[in-house]
Design a protein around this motif. Structure first.
Motif, mmCIF file in Angstrom:
data_model
loop_
_atom_site.group_PDB
_atom_site.id
_atom_site.type_symbol
_atom_site.label_atom_id
_atom_site.label_comp_id
_atom_site.label_asym_id
_atom_site.label_seq_id
_atom_site.Cartn_x
_atom_site.Cartn_y
_atom_site.Cartn_z
ATOM 1 N N THR A 37 2.403 0.085 6.209
ATOM 2 C CA THR A 37 1.826 1.423 6.215
ATOM 3 C C THR A 37 2.354 2.194 7.418
ATOM 4 N N ASP A 50 1.042 6.795 0.884
ATOM 5 C CA ASP A 50 0.653 5.721 1.791
ATOM 6 C C ASP A 50 -0.863 5.718 1.899
ATOM 7 N N GLU A 51 -1.488 4.657 1.440
ATOM 8 C CA GLU A 51 -2.936 4.524 1.480
ATOM 9 C C GLU A 51 -3.656 5.733 0.875
ATOM 10 N N TYR A 67 -3.821 1.580 -5.268
ATOM 11 C CA TYR A 67 -2.465 1.794 -4.756
ATOM 12 C C TYR A 67 -1.411 2.021 -5.836
ATOM 13 N N THR A 77 0.809 -1.221 0.000
ATOM 14 C CA THR A 77 0.000 0.000 0.000
ATOM 15 C C THR A 77 0.842 1.271 0.000
ATOM 16 N N SER A 78 2.124 1.150 0.248
ATOM 17 C CA SER A 78 3.003 2.326 0.253
ATOM 18 C C SER A 78 3.847 2.352 -1.017
ATOM 19 N N TRP A 120 6.515 10.098 -1.009
ATOM 20 C CA TRP A 120 6.009 8.876 -0.390
ATOM 21 C C TRP A 120 4.483 8.959 -0.340
ATOM 22 N N ARG A 158 2.467 11.474 2.129
ATOM 23 C CA ARG A 158 2.897 11.514 3.533
ATOM 24 C C ARG A 158 4.217 12.270 3.729
#
Lengths: 110, 116
Positions: free
Chosen positions: B97, B50-51, B72, B30-31, B48, B55
């Motif tokens: 995650t 993430d979900e 994703y 997921t990342s 980055w 982030r």
């Protein structure tokens, strides 16, 4: 925040040993080591977590000195297949990024 | 399992144009992380995801942007291309995650962007 790797390049004869060093000015949660061959993706070798543990992968091992924020990758009895560029990646305690060094080019000759 | 896939393999653009690079992570990851690999500079952290959320971003100007889709997969956009944007752009995925925290990154083969 980019870790410093040394040496920049090294040439070995098959069967010789090598050490690649990686140092950071920041407190680290983990150190990752990857190898990239020309034209290919970086491939994960191993991770060292804080605590000074040493890990091994066939004839390639590594150590992590948490107090000095330094890691070393040890390649013993090198093989032709070890040739490539080795990168260390350092992770801080936030876990938000993996910062890589500029790499160490390793060439193993027959 | 299929690895991280990136497309296109090569991309040639003219200065001032926009480039879009795509990445499909390993199933279950997921990342997604984006890196720029310019000659002699190593891997420079870009972004980055993430979900579905951005982030963290590295020290790059805002013309480097992207997004992560509900499945994703991810897209990196580079606007107003400059000659120094020529590099290999690598995408990596992780099943973890909330941060790396010792989880290995799995890299794709990259997109070679050339700006003329």
């Amino acid at each position: 925040q980019q870790p410093v790797q040394s040496p920049q390049a090294v040439i070995l004869r098959e069967g010789e040993d090598a050490v690649i060093n990686c140092s950071s000015s920041k407190a680290l949660y983990s150190v990752h080591w990857y190898r990239q061959k020309h034209g290919e993706a970086p491939v994960f070798l191993m991770i060292l977590l804080k605590g000074g543990e040493q890990k091994g992968h066939e004839k390639i091992s590594a150590s992590f000195n948490e107090k000095k924020q330094q890691s070393s990758l040890y390649l013993t009895a090198s093989q032709l297949s070890y040739s490539g560029t080795y990168f260390c990646g350092t992770e801080g305690h936030s876990g938000y990024a993996l910062n890589f060094g500029k790499g160490t080019s390793l060439l193993v000759t027959p | 399992e299929a690895g991280v896939t990136q497309s296109p393999t090569h991309l040639i653009k003219t200065r001032g144009q926009q480039a879009t690079l795509r990445c499909s992570p390993i199933s279950g990851h997921t990342s997604v992380y984006w890196y720029q690999q310019a000659l002699g500079l190593g891997l420079q952290f870009l972004l980055w995801y993430d979900e579905g959320e951005e982030r963290n971003r590295g020290n790059f100007p805002p013309r480097f942007s992207g997004r992560q889709f509900p499945n994703y997969s991810s897209e990196l956009n580079v606007n107003a291309l400059e000659l120094e944007d020529s590099a290999l752009y690598l995408c990596a995925s992780s099943p973890r995650t909330g941060g790396i925290f010792g989880s290995p990154l799995h890299f794709g083969n990259g997109t070679r962007l050339t700006v003329t």
